[in-house]
Design an enzyme around this catalytic site. Sequence first.
Site, PDB file in Angstrom:
ATOM      1  N   SER A 235     -10.731   0.770   0.816  1.00 11.78           N
ATOM      2  CA  SER A 235     -10.001   1.816   1.543  1.00 11.78           C
ATOM      3  C   SER A 235     -10.609   2.089   2.913  1.00 11.78           C
ATOM      4  CB  SER A 235      -9.937   3.099   0.711  1.00 11.78           C
ATOM      5  OG  SER A 235     -11.203   3.674   0.552  1.00 11.78           O
TER       6      SER A 235
ATOM      7  N   THR B 182     -12.708  -0.281  -5.336  1.00 11.05           N
ATOM      8  CA  THR B 182     -13.684  -0.643  -6.359  1.00 11.05           C
ATOM      9  C   THR B 182     -13.059  -0.712  -7.745  1.00 11.05           C
ATOM     10  OG1 THR B 182     -15.431   0.330  -5.065  1.00 11.05           O
ATOM     11  CG2 THR B 182     -15.878   0.105  -7.393  1.00 11.05           C
TER      12      THR B 182
ATOM     13  N   THR C 297     -12.287   4.801  -3.311  1.00 13.79           N
ATOM     14  CA  THR C 297     -12.702   6.208  -3.248  1.00 13.79           C
ATOM     15  C   THR C 297     -13.082   6.644  -1.830  1.00 13.79           C
ATOM     16  OG1 THR C 297     -14.999   5.633  -3.708  1.00 13.79           O
ATOM     17  CG2 THR C 297     -13.630   6.246  -5.599  1.00 13.79           C
ATOM     18  N   ASP C 298     -13.518   5.670  -0.989  1.00 16.71           N
ATOM     19  CA  ASP C 298     -14.160   6.053   0.273  1.00 16.71           C
ATOM     20  C   ASP C 298     -13.264   6.888   1.192  1.00 16.71           C
ATOM     21  OD1 ASP C 298     -16.546   4.908  -0.417  1.00 16.71           O
ATOM     22  OD2 ASP C 298     -16.193   3.024   0.644  1.00 16.71           O
TER      23      ASP C 298
HETATM   24  N1  ASP Z   1     -15.373   0.740  -0.533  1.00 17.74           N
HETATM   25  C1  ASP Z   1     -14.603   1.083  -1.699  1.00 17.74           C
HETATM   26  C2  ASP Z   1     -13.257   1.611  -1.255  1.00 17.74           C
HETATM   27  O1  ASP Z   1     -13.138   2.720  -0.831  1.00 17.74           O
HETATM   28  C3  ASP Z   1     -15.345   2.086  -2.484  1.00 17.74           C
HETATM   29  C4  ASP Z   1     -14.662   2.565  -3.732  1.00 17.74           C
HETATM   30  O2  ASP Z   1     -13.529   2.265  -4.057  1.00 17.74           O
HETATM   31  O3  ASP Z   1     -15.319   3.335  -4.441  1.00 17.74           O
HETATM   32  O4  ASP Z   1     -12.321   0.893  -1.319  1.00 17.74           O
END
Ligand code: ASP
Length: 347
Positions: A61, A15, A94-95
């Site tokens: 991720s 993100t 973040t995931d």
């Molecule tokens: N789906 C995204 C990821 O993990 C979510 C994020 O980055 O917050 O790549």
Amino acid sequence: MPRKTRITLISTGGTIAGLGQVGHSTGYTAGAVDAQTLLDAIPGVHGLASLRIVPLFSIGSQDFTETHSMLLRQAVMDALNDRQTDAVLVTHGTDTLEETAFFLHLTVPVQSKPVLLTAAMRPASAASADGSGNLRDALHALRSLCASRPVKTPNIWVLMANRLYGAIETSKRNALAPDAFHNQRHCAFLLDEHLEWISAPVEGAWPAGRFASVLDKAMVNWASGKGASQDDFDGLLPEVPVFVCHQDINPKRVAAMLKPVPRGWVIAGVGHGAVPAMLHPLVNKLLQQGCWIMRASRTPEGPVFVSGENPWNQSSFEGRMLASGRLTPWQSRIALQLSLLESDIAA
Ligand code: ASP
């Protein structure tokens, strides 16, 4: 004038590099903005550090595979071995950040240059985008960590929403809020441009670099294997699925999912890692078949010890029935995969 900190930034997507409808936090494409564009949006960034960018992946991720983890590990080690690099910054989604951070923590050899992962909960196009703030904080944190050398740092840090976490005690706790990793024990926070330390990171049974040489040996065997390419590592580590317990489990359904029998299995039990009695016959059968099992918990806080709620204590399977300690179930999967690899290499 003091020399600028030389930072290699490895971008992987997520993100933080997301782009969508201007002003909106959801419904965006992860990994759509390149790292240079993100950096250019930070006022005064070029006075902060001298940056070299390595664009590695542009993915969310959630799509990371073993190959991505291995290629990222290699890119981090190449940067650490580069004499022109003082510190390494990784941008990530973040995931599954806690999985990558823990994998790097266990597999990158211990050294004195800091490696820090950062991310964002809102895409660059959102009204409340948090990526450029996190990136700026990450650069300040790395400068601060470099300035405190030769104090030995552990390998891997995570910075989110002003707080600095050790790799083990990092886990995403909120699906939408910018301080998604809050409630985890943080080691420091960023005050203006400096780190204010609270405590040292905890390593426990999983010290930094514990599996670095094991993985290097496994990679040599892998590369000399039947035509395996240097860019495809899927299958290098033993498969270890994770099962999350709940009420009213159908053991037949679970058994069907575990065919063929994996080398290892993580059971995210309830509370202190308790495994519901309806699963005990299946667990016994798997242990008899040579499967290693790590009990973790679906409950976010509090450790799982070998001793508690564990009917397999003092059984003949005791050595293969492990407990996660403070690891999340997803980090437990990585710990078990690497432990199995270690036992294969030692055999
Ligand atoms: N789906 C995204 C990821 O993990 C979510 C994020 O980055 O917050 O790549």
